[in-house]
Design an enzyme around this catalytic site. Sequence first.
Site, PDB file in Angstrom:
ATOM      1  N   CYS A  40     -21.959  -8.656   2.768  1.00 15.35           N
ATOM      2  CA  CYS A  40     -22.126  -8.889   4.201  1.00 15.35           C
ATOM      3  C   CYS A  40     -20.805  -9.026   4.939  1.00 15.35           C
ATOM      4  O   CYS A  40     -20.753  -8.844   6.143  1.00 15.35           O
ATOM      5  CB  CYS A  40     -22.955 -10.141   4.438  1.00 15.35           C
ATOM      6  SG  CYS A  40     -24.609 -10.009   3.809  1.00 15.35           S
ATOM      7  N   ALA A  78       6.242  -7.886   0.588  1.00 16.58           N
ATOM      8  CA  ALA A  78       6.976  -9.067   1.036  1.00 16.58           C
ATOM      9  C   ALA A  78       6.065 -10.169   1.564  1.00 16.58           C
ATOM     10  O   ALA A  78       6.294 -11.355   1.311  1.00 16.58           O
ATOM     11  CB  ALA A  78       7.990  -8.667   2.113  1.00 16.58           C
ATOM     12  N   THR A  85       0.833  -1.206   0.000  1.00 18.81           N
ATOM     13  CA  THR A  85       0.000   0.000   0.000  1.00 18.81           C
ATOM     14  C   THR A  85       0.868   1.257   0.000  1.00 18.81           C
ATOM     15  O   THR A  85       0.600   2.215  -0.731  1.00 18.81           O
ATOM     16  CB  THR A  85      -0.933  -0.002   1.231  1.00 18.81           C
ATOM     17  OG1 THR A  85      -1.855  -1.086   1.081  1.00 18.81           O
ATOM     18  CG2 THR A  85      -1.703   1.293   1.362  1.00 18.81           C
ATOM     19  N   ASN A 101      -6.301  -9.295  -7.399  1.00 19.10           N
ATOM     20  CA  ASN A 101      -6.252 -10.047  -6.147  1.00 19.10           C
ATOM     21  C   ASN A 101      -7.505 -10.873  -5.892  1.00 19.10           C
ATOM     22  O   ASN A 101      -7.466 -11.846  -5.168  1.00 19.10           O
ATOM     23  CB  ASN A 101      -6.001  -9.097  -4.983  1.00 19.10           C
ATOM     24  CG  ASN A 101      -6.881  -7.859  -5.035  1.00 19.10           C
ATOM     25  OD1 ASN A 101      -7.077  -7.259  -6.085  1.00 19.10           O
ATOM     26  ND2 ASN A 101      -7.434  -7.494  -3.905  1.00 19.10           N
TER      27      ASN A 101
HETATM   28  S1  FES Z   1     -24.645  -8.116   6.607  1.00 14.67           S
HETATM   29 FE1  FES Z   1     -25.994  -8.763   5.110  1.00 14.67          FE
HETATM   30  S2  FES Z   1     -27.505  -9.795   6.265  1.00 14.67           S
HETATM   31 FE2  FES Z   1     -26.024  -9.327   7.675  1.00 14.67          FE
END
Ligand code: FES
Lengths: 388, 125
Positions: free
Chosen positions: A324, A199, A71, A150
Site C-alpha cells: 500500500c 554520500a 544509483t 537496505n
Molecule cells: S493501497 Fe492498499 S488499501 Fe489502499
Amino acid sequence: MRVYLDHAATTPCDTEVIKAMEPYWQVKFGNPSSPHRLGGEAEEAIEQARAQVASLIGAESGEIIFTGSGTASDNLAIKGVAFKWQKRGRHIVTTQIEHPAVLESCRWLEKQNFKVTYLPVDEWGVVQVSDVAQVIREDTILVSIMHGNNEVGSIQPIEQISQLTSERGIYLHVDAVQTGGSIPINVKTLGADLLSLSAHKLYGPKGVGALYLKKGGTLDPWLHGGQQENRWRASTQNVPGIVGFGRAAELVCERIVEDSDRLLILRDKLRDGLLNRIPDIRINGHLTERLPSNVNVSVAGVEGEGMVLHLDAAGIMCSTGSACSAHNLQPSHVLMAMGIRHEIAHGSLRFTLGRSTTEEEIDYVLEVLPAIVEKLRVMSPLVQERVA
Amino acid sequence: MLKYSEKVKDHLMNPRNVGTIENPSGVGSVGNPVCGDIMEMYLKVEEGIIVDAKFRTFGCGAAIATSSMVTELAKGKTIEEAMGITKDVLINELDGLPPVKTHCSVLGIDALQKAIMDFKAKKSA
Ligand code: FES
C-alpha cells in the site's frame, strides 16, 4: 518529540560536513577543469576528497570515480562493464534483493540482449555462495551483489563470492551504498572490482556518489562530453558536494567503531522491546547477522502504511515494505524474495537508527507503537479473536 | 510522500464506526486484487433505512479513511440512496485522494454495495 528512524533512506549532513562545503559555493567556486587558480583550488579540493573517500574503503585515490549518486554509480558499473565486455560474453549474475538501481539496470540490459540470472536468497535474506558458483557460466562477465541489504540489513558473503569471480576473471560489483558508513569496508578484503557508495547515506550531502574501480579495470563510460573523472564520467564535478562527501568519509573513519557499538546496543533494545511488548510480531531478516542500524519487523494483521502514518503523527519517522505504501502497489521485493507471505510483508516496519538516535527515542517508540498496533488490530478483519 | 487531505488524516487517526454489528442485516466482504487488502462492511437496516454501519479493514491509511467516511455517508440513507454513493462522491467528501489511492475508495464502496446486496438477498429469501 521528533524521532527520526529512517537513516537507511537518508541521513542529515554533519555540521562538520556543512562547514567543509561552505567555501566552495561562493568563494572557491571554480570549475576544476579551468586552467587558472580558482580551477586549481577546486581541483585540489576534489583530489583531497578523493583520498578521503578512498581511505574509507581501503582503496587508492586513483580508483575513485565521483558520480551523481549511488544509483548513478550502480548504473555506470553495470552498464559500463556490460558494454565494455560484451564481446567476451553477455551473461550477468545478480540477486533478487538488489536495490532497484541494480535490478532495473539489469532488466534494461536484458532488453539489449544480455542474459541476467537473478539469484534467490534464503529466509534471512542472504544469497548462497554455492548458488553463485552454480550459475556462473563461460560467458558470465559481471556479478553484482549488494554488501548489506537496505530493507532487512542482511550482510552478503562478498568475500567468498569474490573468490569465485576473481578465479574466472569476472567483474564483481558490490553495491555498498547501505554499508558505507555503517560497517568498516575494505575493497581488498572484499575482493570487489567495483563498489558503489553514496554520500547522503553517511552524513554527507545528497547528489554525490562514488564508484570504486579497481586499478587496471575498465568499463565503457556512460556519460559523454568531457574529460572529467579520468573520462569515466563526463560532467563538471559537484565540487561542494564532493568536498562534503570527503569530509563525511573522514568522519566515518574516525567514529565508525564507536558508532556501531552504540547502535548495536540500541538496535537490540528496540528489537527485544518490540518482541516483548507486541504480541504476534516477528523479526524479518537475521536476528544478529545484520547491519547494526537495522530493525525490520512484521506485525500480524495490520497494514504498514497505517502504522507509519500513525507513528508519523506521534513524531516517529520510519518506513514499511507494505504494498500500500509503494507507488506500484507491490509488496517489498526483498521480503517476497525471502519467502515471506504477502500479508506478513503487508505489516512490515523498518526502523533504521543513526548517529542522532538516543535511548530515550527507543523508549518512546516502545511506548507508542504497542498502542497504535492495538488500535489498528481492533480494525482488522484478520485478527479473529477480536470478532465481537 | 503521499499527500493526504486534512479530512483523510482525521478519518485515519479517528476512524468512525469501527467494528462489527451483531445480527447484521447485511454483510459485505471484499478483497482488493490491486494491493491485497481486505474490507468488511456490516449494516443494520430498519424500514429501508441504514441505521447503523460498521467496518473493519486490513488496508492502508486511505482504506481506513475512506471506509470510515463511507459508513458516515451511508448512515441515515435509504438503501437506494446508499447504492448511489459513488467513488467520486466519496473522494469529494474527503477533499480528494492521491490518484494511486483511488482503488482504496472503490474498496469501501464495493463492500457497502455487497452488504446491501446481502441484505436484499436475505430479505427475499
Ligand atoms: S493501497 Fe492498499 S488499501 Fe489502499
